[in-house]
Write a protein that holds these residues in place. Structure first.
Motif, PDB file in Angstrom:
ATOM      1  N   MET A   1       0.830  -1.177   0.000  1.00 63.00           N
ATOM      2  CA  MET A   1       0.000   0.000   0.000  1.00 63.00           C
ATOM      3  C   MET A   1       0.880   1.249   0.000  1.00 63.00           C
ATOM      4  N   GLY A   2       1.946   1.204   0.773  1.00 59.93           N
ATOM      5  CA  GLY A   2       2.829   2.360   0.881  1.00 59.93           C
ATOM      6  C   GLY A   2       3.443   2.763  -0.445  1.00 59.93           C
ATOM      7  N   ARG A   3       3.847   1.776  -1.226  1.00 60.28           N
ATOM      8  CA  ARG A   3       4.451   2.078  -2.531  1.00 60.28           C
ATOM      9  C   ARG A   3       3.455   2.782  -3.439  1.00 60.28           C
ATOM     10  N   PHE A   4       2.226   2.317  -3.444  1.00 56.59           N
ATOM     11  CA  PHE A   4       1.209   2.936  -4.284  1.00 56.59           C
ATOM     12  C   PHE A   4       0.946   4.372  -3.845  1.00 56.59           C
ATOM     13  N   LEU A   5       0.854   4.600  -2.556  1.00 59.13           N
ATOM     14  CA  LEU A   5       0.599   5.948  -2.055  1.00 59.13           C
ATOM     15  C   LEU A   5       1.769   6.875  -2.381  1.00 59.13           C
ATOM     16  N   ARG A   6       2.992   6.382  -2.279  1.00 59.83           N
ATOM     17  CA  ARG A   6       4.157   7.190  -2.662  1.00 59.83           C
ATOM     18  C   ARG A   6       4.131   7.482  -4.157  1.00 59.83           C
ATOM     19  N   PHE A   7       3.703   6.506  -4.965  1.00 60.65           N
ATOM     20  CA  PHE A   7       3.571   6.706  -6.400  1.00 60.65           C
ATOM     21  C   PHE A   7       2.593   7.837  -6.698  1.00 60.65           C
ATOM     22  N   LEU A   8       1.469   7.864  -5.997  1.00 58.42           N
ATOM     23  CA  LEU A   8       0.481   8.917  -6.209  1.00 58.42           C
ATOM     24  C   LEU A   8       1.086  10.297  -5.987  1.00 58.42           C
ATOM     25  N   VAL A   9       1.905  10.409  -4.965  1.00 60.64           N
ATOM     26  CA  VAL A   9       2.510  11.697  -4.648  1.00 60.64           C
ATOM     27  C   VAL A   9       3.600  12.041  -5.661  1.00 60.64           C
ATOM     28  N   ALA A  10       4.509  11.098  -5.909  1.00 55.41           N
ATOM     29  CA  ALA A  10       5.680  11.379  -6.736  1.00 55.41           C
ATOM     30  C   ALA A  10       5.361  11.467  -8.228  1.00 55.41           C
ATOM     31  N   LEU A  17      -5.183  15.279   0.412  1.00 51.64           N
ATOM     32  CA  LEU A  17      -6.530  14.766   0.628  1.00 51.64           C
ATOM     33  C   LEU A  17      -6.803  13.540  -0.247  1.00 51.64           C
ATOM     34  N   THR A  18      -6.325  13.556  -1.477  1.00 53.37           N
ATOM     35  CA  THR A  18      -6.485  12.403  -2.373  1.00 53.37           C
ATOM     36  C   THR A  18      -5.748  11.194  -1.812  1.00 53.37           C
ATOM     37  N   VAL A  19      -4.529  11.395  -1.360  1.00 56.51           N
ATOM     38  CA  VAL A  19      -3.738  10.302  -0.790  1.00 56.51           C
ATOM     39  C   VAL A  19      -4.431   9.756   0.453  1.00 56.51           C
ATOM     40  N   LYS A  20      -4.959  10.637   1.295  1.00 57.07           N
ATOM     41  CA  LYS A  20      -5.683  10.211   2.498  1.00 57.07           C
ATOM     42  C   LYS A  20      -6.888   9.362   2.114  1.00 57.07           C
ATOM     43  N   SER A  21      -7.627   9.788   1.105  1.00 57.98           N
ATOM     44  CA  SER A  21      -8.810   9.040   0.670  1.00 57.98           C
ATOM     45  C   SER A  21      -8.431   7.658   0.146  1.00 57.98           C
ATOM     46  N   TYR A  22      -7.398   7.595  -0.675  1.00 57.66           N
ATOM     47  CA  TYR A  22      -6.948   6.300  -1.177  1.00 57.66           C
ATOM     48  C   TYR A  22      -6.496   5.393  -0.028  1.00 57.66           C
ATOM     49  N   ARG A  23      -5.759   5.967   0.939  1.00 54.36           N
ATOM     50  CA  ARG A  23      -5.284   5.174   2.076  1.00 54.36           C
ATOM     51  C   ARG A  23      -6.469   4.578   2.841  1.00 54.36           C
ATOM     52  N   GLU A  24      -7.474   5.397   3.106  1.00 54.22           N
ATOM     53  CA  GLU A  24      -8.650   4.911   3.837  1.00 54.22           C
ATOM     54  C   GLU A  24      -9.391   3.841   3.044  1.00 54.22           C
ATOM     55  N   ASP A  25      -9.531   4.042   1.739  1.00 56.01           N
ATOM     56  CA  ASP A  25     -10.202   3.044   0.900  1.00 56.01           C
ATOM     57  C   ASP A  25      -9.439   1.724   0.898  1.00 56.01           C
ATOM     58  N   LEU A  26      -8.120   1.801   0.781  1.00 51.51           N
ATOM     59  CA  LEU A  26      -7.308   0.581   0.759  1.00 51.51           C
ATOM     60  C   LEU A  26      -7.325  -0.130   2.113  1.00 51.51           C
ATOM     61  N   MET A  27      -7.341   0.641   3.188  1.00 56.06           N
ATOM     62  CA  MET A  27      -7.419   0.023   4.514  1.00 56.06           C
ATOM     63  C   MET A  27      -8.765  -0.667   4.704  1.00 56.06           C
ATOM     64  N   HIS A  28      -9.828  -0.068   4.204  1.00 54.02           N
ATOM     65  CA  HIS A  28     -11.153  -0.677   4.295  1.00 54.02           C
ATOM     66  C   HIS A  28     -11.183  -1.983   3.495  1.00 54.02           C
ATOM     67  N   LEU A  29     -10.617  -1.963   2.293  1.00 57.32           N
ATOM     68  CA  LEU A  29     -10.537  -3.181   1.484  1.00 57.32           C
ATOM     69  C   LEU A  29      -9.722  -4.247   2.211  1.00 57.32           C
ATOM     70  N   GLN A  30      -8.622  -3.857   2.804  1.00 58.37           N
ATOM     71  CA  GLN A  30      -7.779  -4.807   3.529  1.00 58.37           C
ATOM     72  C   GLN A  30      -8.548  -5.443   4.689  1.00 58.37           C
ATOM     73  N   GLN A  31      -9.299  -4.652   5.430  1.00 61.63           N
ATOM     74  CA  GLN A  31     -10.097  -5.190   6.542  1.00 61.63           C
ATOM     75  C   GLN A  31     -11.149  -6.167   6.029  1.00 61.63           C
ATOM     76  N   TYR A  32     -11.803  -5.810   4.938  1.00 64.18           N
ATOM     77  CA  TYR A  32     -12.813  -6.692   4.347  1.00 64.18           C
ATOM     78  C   TYR A  32     -12.176  -8.024   3.958  1.00 64.18           C
TER      79      TYR A  32
END
Length: 68
Positions: A1-10, A17-32
């Motif tokens: 997940m971290g690599r993807f989020l760094r990719f979004l920024v770089a 805010l976009t990175v935060k939203s993606y992080r929350e979505d990915l964490m929700h998917l991971q929990q599911y």
């Protein structure tokens, strides 16, 4: 997940805010997936069936189609 989020920024110059939203979505998917598979999911083990199940789960939770 971290690599993807760094990719979004770089590479995509995503806003914090976009990175935060993606992080929350990915964490929700991971929990599911953890609940569904009863273990920590590895990217290679996730199938289209699990992802479709997750989309159905989001619809059952009341998310709008555009949000999903």
């Amino acid at each position: 997940m971290g690599r993807f989020l760094r990719f979004l920024v770089a590479q995509r110059d995503a806003s914090p805010l976009t990175v935060k939203s993606y992080r929350e979505d990915l964490m929700h998917l991971q929990q599911y997936l953890q609940q569904r598979l009863a273990q920590e999911p590895s990217v290679g083990a996730i199938t289209a069936v699990e992802l479709r199940g997750y989309l159905g789960h989001l619809h059952q939770q009341g998310y709008a189609a555009a949000t999903v």
